[in-house]
Design a protein around this motif. Sequence first.
Motif, short mmCIF file in Angstrom:
data_model
loop_
_atom_site.label_atom_id
_atom_site.label_comp_id
_atom_site.label_asym_id
_atom_site.label_seq_id
_atom_site.Cartn_x
_atom_site.Cartn_y
_atom_site.Cartn_z
N GLY A 1 32.41 41.94 50.09
CA GLY A 1 33.49 41.00 50.39
C GLY A 1 34.83 41.70 50.30
O GLY A 1 34.91 42.91 50.56
N ALA A 2 35.86 40.96 49.92
CA ALA A 2 37.20 41.54 49.90
C ALA A 2 38.07 40.85 48.87
O ALA A 2 37.86 39.68 48.53
N VAL A 3 39.06 41.60 48.37
CA VAL A 3 40.04 41.06 47.44
C VAL A 3 41.42 41.14 48.09
O VAL A 3 41.83 42.22 48.52
N ARG A 4 42.10 40.01 48.20
CA ARG A 4 43.50 40.01 48.66
C ARG A 4 44.38 40.06 47.42
O ARG A 4 44.29 39.19 46.55
N VAL A 5 45.24 41.07 47.37
CA VAL A 5 46.02 41.32 46.16
C VAL A 5 47.37 40.61 46.28
O VAL A 5 48.33 41.13 46.84
N ILE A 6 47.42 39.38 45.74
CA ILE A 6 48.66 38.59 45.79
C ILE A 6 49.67 39.19 44.82
O ILE A 6 50.84 39.35 45.14
N ALA A 7 49.19 39.54 43.62
CA ALA A 7 50.06 40.18 42.62
C ALA A 7 49.24 41.13 41.78
O ALA A 7 48.02 41.00 41.67
N GLY A 8 49.92 42.11 41.18
CA GLY A 8 49.26 43.08 40.32
C GLY A 8 48.73 44.24 41.13
O GLY A 8 49.39 44.72 42.06
N ASP A 9 47.54 44.70 40.79
CA ASP A 9 46.91 45.69 41.64
C ASP A 9 45.40 45.63 41.52
O ASP A 9 44.85 45.14 40.53
N PHE A 10 44.75 46.06 42.58
CA PHE A 10 43.29 46.14 42.60
C PHE A 10 42.91 47.44 43.27
O PHE A 10 43.36 47.73 44.39
N ALA A 11 42.08 48.24 42.55
CA ALA A 11 41.59 49.52 43.07
C ALA A 11 42.75 50.38 43.60
O ALA A 11 42.65 51.01 44.65
#
Length: 276
Positions: free
Chosen positions: A146-156
């Motif tokens: 799937g996928a992560v939309r990064v609204i705030a902060g950080d991912f990977a």
Amino acid sequence: MHWVGNGFPVRSVFDYNGLGRELSPFLLLDYAAPYQFPPGNEKRGVGGHPHKGFETVTVAYQGELEHRDSSGGSGKIGAGDVQWMTAGNGIVHEEFHSADFARHGGTLQMVQLWVNLRAQDKSAEAGYQTLLKVQIPTVELPQDAGAVRVIAGDFAGQKGAAKTFTPINVWDVNLRAGKAAELPLPDGHTTTFLVLSGDVLVNGEKVARAGDLAIFARAGNGIRLEAKTEAKLLLMDGEPIDEPIVGHGPFVMNSRAEIQQAFEDYQLGKMGEIDA
Ligand code: MN
């Protein structure tokens, strides 16, 4: 379920009186589950009202909203867009269905999250960020999960779209049916998620379903999700703010005296006006 103005049929999933300390820095989450509005000429929403001491984050899943505030901020958001408003030292804003959406009718689905500010940031200048879908980075999960939309902060390693005050992650997590994902999260943070749709097995232990709020212990370095069906979650993670939470209606401060001051400031017009 209760109505916010005549535009938002919401369920208060949590608020600062119940889980304010446990879920710090998150103060409140109102969820407007999918709701069908007929076409009409009525203006739907809430007119000018104040906030102070925190940030409001509005995530639109379906439908279209318009916002105006006394900092001069304004914007229109639709599916996939986010409004990030810093109430800070005081703001007056209005929240309505967009004229177009009201005229044509349709399904509304949205979340409003309140994020606390540290005492030192409660006097920050009020401000407003529109985060359009195209500005919110998407990170694909390993193994086509799937996928992560990064609204705030950080991912990977991918930084989120919003400018924030304290360490926080807000992710729109989309999982494919039958797939699993590990989401790394900082040890010591508050972590919680709301399920928008689908069923997910959490840490191999419990199933969370649409409308459920999952709350995790602060110790640990992440969570594991297995999607039983296609699933959509709003994940909220942040460094707890270890300060008193004193809230009344639209204001969240650190003491009774500050709340009283906020009401006085609003009544004296010190939080500004929305331009006519
Ligand atoms: Mn408001």
